[in-house]
Design a protein around this motif. Structure first.
Motif, short mmCIF file in Angstrom:
data_model
loop_
_atom_site.label_atom_id
_atom_site.label_comp_id
_atom_site.label_asym_id
_atom_site.label_seq_id
_atom_site.Cartn_x
_atom_site.Cartn_y
_atom_site.Cartn_z
N ASN A 714 37.51 41.97 36.74
CA ASN A 714 37.58 40.53 37.02
C ASN A 714 38.04 39.76 35.79
OD1 ASN A 714 34.75 41.46 38.72
ND2 ASN A 714 36.45 40.54 39.84
N ILE A 715 37.48 40.09 34.63
CA ILE A 715 37.89 39.40 33.41
C ILE A 715 39.34 39.71 33.08
CG2 ILE A 715 37.48 39.22 30.93
CD1 ILE A 715 34.53 39.82 31.49
N GLY A 716 39.72 40.98 33.23
CA GLY A 716 41.10 41.38 32.92
C GLY A 716 42.10 40.68 33.81
N GLU A 717 41.81 40.57 35.11
CA GLU A 717 42.72 39.88 36.03
C GLU A 717 42.89 38.42 35.63
OE1 GLU A 717 41.62 42.55 40.01
OE2 GLU A 717 40.51 40.72 39.51
N GLY A 718 41.78 37.79 35.26
CA GLY A 718 41.86 36.39 34.84
C GLY A 718 42.67 36.22 33.57
N VAL A 818 47.82 49.97 37.62
CA VAL A 818 47.14 50.19 36.34
C VAL A 818 45.68 49.77 36.47
CG1 VAL A 818 46.92 49.36 33.96
CG2 VAL A 818 49.16 50.03 34.85
N PHE A 819 45.45 48.60 37.05
CA PHE A 819 44.06 48.14 37.22
C PHE A 819 43.25 49.13 38.03
CE2 PHE A 819 45.54 44.02 35.77
CZ PHE A 819 44.40 43.44 35.22
N VAL A 820 43.80 49.61 39.14
CA VAL A 820 43.03 50.47 40.04
C VAL A 820 42.78 51.84 39.40
CG1 VAL A 820 43.04 51.64 42.27
CG2 VAL A 820 43.87 49.28 42.09
N VAL A 821 43.80 52.44 38.79
CA VAL A 821 43.64 53.78 38.23
C VAL A 821 42.70 53.75 37.02
CG1 VAL A 821 44.83 55.74 37.17
CG2 VAL A 821 45.87 54.55 39.12
#
Length: 906
Positions: A714-718, A818-821
């Motif tokens: 969540n933080i990374g996506e933001g 990248v996020f999912v893996v």
């Protein structure tokens, strides 16, 4: 609201019976008239407990949404709906509604405690009105009514006893006293506690033997039961540590998300971007930062904990209570029925020829007698032993019952214990009745202090011989006994000092001691109470107690190892409580217990400023009232403790409701206690609490693992969105792709952590500090580290693919994967927050493998299916891109492993 006639309803035990009759304007023989009873019923109201006052239905429903995390979820649903993602919006609102329904149902169950108290007072009563005996509903009793009591009756109101015959009442549910109380009419000091008011009978208690009559002095809310009702209603139902921590965490998260979104919008406007596009980007950031899967993860993890506890015989009534157990720092345990069996058991039989230990506990007649050398003995080896057991079995009005394999008694528990020990020696009740058929009885009374019976004696083959048997208090039986029986059956002058010393030694162990005696009788004319003193032959002493549960000692030791304090809070006598506490390991087996044992009188005398410290230091609290139990729990909570309170009686209900977690006994507990509790033990075993604490710690661990795993995403996506705005670049991932990541990974990956088995050594570490935040400093650093790795990895790959000719859709698809893996690799690391994934076994949680497989199928679908490409703005990518994605995931895992190794506790 009902009231008593006298302003001071608690003072009737300090008045003579005739004074109570005069003050209540009634008649000790004819009772009230029907007309007067009707007038008083209209004046004082029915003998029922008043309904609880609570919030209305609408407010109770709305209160379920009053939580910062729920606000965040509602905002998330509104935002996703505004973005046109109606399916995701429906899922989020569905989570909100389901959580509200669960909370409403659990709250409704908690309110059932007051209903249980009201139903407890509903019974029939036998009264004298207009001089005639009548049976009426207990609801219709009024102050001044003359009530009759018989064995087996439930006392329908608070009574000042006016006459009685061998009356004994079981008050354990009200006071915690493990032995039925012998009643009398003696005027008592006004300051004496409820448990010692022997001239009173209280609503909700049970008559075990004898009969009596009393004047109603209080009904409804003014009874002792009514006062407990008020305490239960007034007790504050505290938020659990988990709900408190989640509320605080949600507030911080809400502020952070709003601040980050506002900063994104401001930066975009400053850089001259279109306001609508900038707002869309800020919304995308907010959506990405909201952990939509957290409420579902919390609910499912707690539900799995409930299922695990149920398998270990602990039924949870409120979901958050699962985790509360894991944070417990103090267990306040009732004695009777919790640490003990609540079944009187003879442990030692002393005779002039020796002492014998008795094995087995409870009312099942299974066990043996052993001499000092530990050798099993037969009753034929010691005639004094044989006659002591025969006397206990024959001079007895109790009965043994067996229902569904569970042994119980009817009548007095001490007499039941004497029946059982006789049965263990091969002298069962039926056999004793055959050997010694009863002819006549002198019943027990508080003045007499013994019971005597005359029997035909067929034990020696003399068909017409008779024998007189007696049992009672030691000193009284010594007055009746001029001689004592040796092991070979010969009679010697009684050694009074030896008998008293033996009785004192047994009493010093917390045992209740009764003496037995016999003598041959010439016939019914020889059965004269005046002729008994000095004529009996003392055969022995039977020492009994309500024994500790078999697993209590081990469970208490395990709690101490886990850093949990265990305190005993009971209404029983200090000597009995101290003895049991020493046996289960709560107190040292020595006299060094100064300040560790406090009575209700000690607590009442403590200055208010010294009360919390004294409570924290002490281990055993004896002879305490329901109000004091509640005050003890409040004092411990004021010291910062998370308190688990166990109990089974009505007197425990207020403290059960006030405690962080109330634990009631399922088999022997009252319905009131069960309704007031958060957890019910189906086997009534204190050891089950230890198992539940272990499960509770595991639940909190798994929740912490989930939060540690989900927040970096969540933080990374933001941050990715914020970076794109700051650098004037295209968004590396779209809002719809963010929702896909958040919702699918939370279900397929994150929830698998709820099935994670407990880590080794979970019960050797101290409990969490109550004020410890949900995430420690070390975990926050790790979350930020993984967030940074996600931002760096996805941004680099997005720019790399764009630089090497990939389309915008292809580059975004690579960044999304990248996020999912990385999340999938990080999931294995989060299975333990301190140890490596390899050390706990790759396949010890097979649900992880299932979840990763399902997520992989989902990622292939969103990457290569044309319909998914159109819906989510993705595009197919080549195998070389997947290799770069895997390389980023491996690198991130190595960095996390190094961080975990550096921060591992010594």
């Amino acid at each position: 609201m009902t009231t008593s006639v006298l302003p001071a309803a608690n003072g009737h035990h300090g008045l003579a019976a005739h004074e109570v009759v005069l003050l209540l304007e009634t008649d000790a023989h004819h009772g009230l008239t029907n007309q007067e009873a009707s007038e008083r019923l209209a004046r004082y109201g029915p003998n029922t407990l008043p309904p609880a006052k609570g919030a209305g239905l609408l407010m109770r429903i709305l209160s379920q949404f009053h939580n910062p995390l729920i606000y965040v979820l509602i905002a998330s649903g509104v935002i996703t709906a505004a973005l046109g993602e109606y399916v995701d919006s429906s899922v989020i609102f569905g989570v909100v509604i389901v959580n509200a329904i669960i909370g409403f149902i659990q709250e409704s169950k908690a309110e059932a405690a007051l209903e249980g108290l009201r139903s407890m007072a509903q019974t029939q009563a036998t009264v004298i009105r207009d001089g005639h005996r009548r049976t009426i509903a207990s609801d219709d009793l009024v102050p001044g009514d003359l009530v009759l009591l018989e064995a087996g009756d439930k006392v329908p109101a608070d009574l000042r006893l006016t006459r009685l015959a061998e009356l004994r009442i079981n008050e354990s549910a009200l006071t915690g006293e493990s032995v039925p109380v012998t009643k009398d009419e003696v005027v008592l000091p006004e300051a004496i506690p409820v448990a010692d008011r022997h001239n009173m009978a209280y609503s909700g208690t049970l008559v075990t033997t004898g009969s009596g009559a009393g004047i109603v002095i209080a009904t409804g809310a003014e009874t002792e039961l009514g006062q407990i009702h008020r305490l239960v209603g007034a007790a504050q139902v505290l938020d659990t540590p988990l709900t408190q921590k989640l509320a605080g965490f949600s507030k911080i998260l809400t502020v952070g998300i709003l601040a980050l979104a506002a900063a994104t919008f401001a930066v975009g406007l400053i850089r001259g971007y279109d306001a609508v596009d900038t707002f869309t980007a800020a919304v995308a950031l907010a959506v990405g930062a909201i952990p939509e899967g957290l409420p579902a993860a919390v609910t499912i993890t707690l539900a799995i904990g409930v299922a695990r506890m149920a398998r270990r015989r602990a039924v949870i009534r409120r979901l958050p209570a699962v985790e509360t157990l894991g944070g417990t720092t103090v267990i306040c345990s009732d004695k009777t029925g919790t640490l003990t069996e609540n079944q009187m058991t003879v442990r030692i039989v002393w005779t002039p020829g020796g002492a014998y230990d008795v094995t087995g506990s409870g009312y099942a007649p299974d066990g043996d007698l052993h001499n000092a050398a530990g050798t099993e003995v037969s009753v034929d080896a010691d005639q004094a032993l044989r006659w002591s057991l025969l006397t206990g079995g024959a001079c007895n009005d109790a009965g043994l019952t067996q229902e569904d394999g569970r042994w119980g008694i009817t009548g007095d528990p001490t007499e039941g214990a004497m029946l059982v020990v006789a049965g263990k020696a091969g002298l069962g009740a039926d056999q004793v009745k055959t050997l010694l058929p009863r002819v006549a009885t002198i019943p027990f009374s508080s003045e007499r202090q013994y019971m005597a019976t005359l029997h035909h004696d067929t034990t020696s083959g003399a068909a017409h011989g008779q024998v007189l048997l007696a049992k009672g208090g030691v000193e009284r039986m010594l007055e009746l006994s001029g001689s004592q029986m040796d092991a070979d059956g010969t009679v010697q002058p009684v050694d009074r000092e030896a008998v008293l010393q033996a009785a004192a030694d047994l009493a010093g162990q917390g045992l209740r001691v009764l003496a037995t005696a016999m003598r041959p009788a010439a016939g019914p004319d020889d059965f004269d109470e005046d002729g008994l003193p000095g004529s009996m032959v003392l055969t022995g002493l039977q020492a009994m107690l309500d024994p500790p549960r078999a697993a209590a000692t081990t469970a208490v030791a395990a709690c101490h190892t886990a850093g949990i304090k265990v305190k005993m809070i009971t209404g029983d006598h200090a000597a009995t409580a101290t003895a049991i506490a020493a046996q289960v390991g709560l107190l040292p087996r020595s006299d060094a217990t100064t300040g560790m044992v406090l009575t209700g009188a000690d607590l009442a005398a403590l200055p208010a400023e010294d009360f919390p410290d004294a409570v924290d230091r002490a281990t055993v609290f004896a002879r305490v009232s329901p109000e004091q139990k509640l005050r003890l729990v409040e004092a411990l909570q004021a010291r910062g403790h998370v308190v688990a309170m166990t109990g089974d009686g009505v007197n425990d209900a207020p403290a059960l409701r006030q405690a962080g977690i109330g634990v009631a006994m399922g088999a022997s507990g009252t319905e009131v206690a069960k309704d007031a509790a958060d957890m019910v033990l189906t086997d009534d075993d204190f050891a089950t609490i230890e198992a539940a604490v272990e499960e509770g710690r595991g639940v909190f661990d798994n929740l912490t693992k989930f939060i540690t795993w989900t927040l970096p995403t969540n933080i990374g996506e933001g941050l990715v969105i914020l970076a794109a705005i700051m650098f004037g670049a295209a968004l590396p991932i779209l809002p719809t792709q963010i929702l896909w990541i958040n919702m699918t990974t939370a279900v397929a990956l994150g929830l698998m952590l709820a099935f994670e088995p407990k880590e080794p050594g979970i019960m050797t570490r101290p409990p969490r500090e109550p004020d410890q935040p949900l995430l420690t400093r070390a975990l926050m650093v790790r979350i930020l580290l993984v967030s940074a790795l996600l931002v760096a990895g996805s941004w680099w790959l997005f720019e790399f693919e764009r630089t090497h000719g990939a389309s915008l859709a292809e580059a975004r698809t690579a960044a999304m994967n990248v996020f999912v893996v990385v999340e999938a690799f990080y999931l294995f690391s989060c299975r333990s927050l301190t140890h490596s994934a390899w050390s706990i076994g790759l396949f010890s949680n097979r649900w992880i493998i299932v979840g990763v497989t399902v997520q992989a199928i989902g990622q292939i679908a969103i990457t290569y299916l044309p319909a998914m490409n159109t819906l989510f703005g993705t595009a197919p990518i080549g195998g070389d891109v997947w290799l770069r994605i895997l390389g980023i995931a491996v690198a991130a895992s190595l960095v996390v492993a190094v961080d975990k190794r550096l921060r591992r506790p010594a």
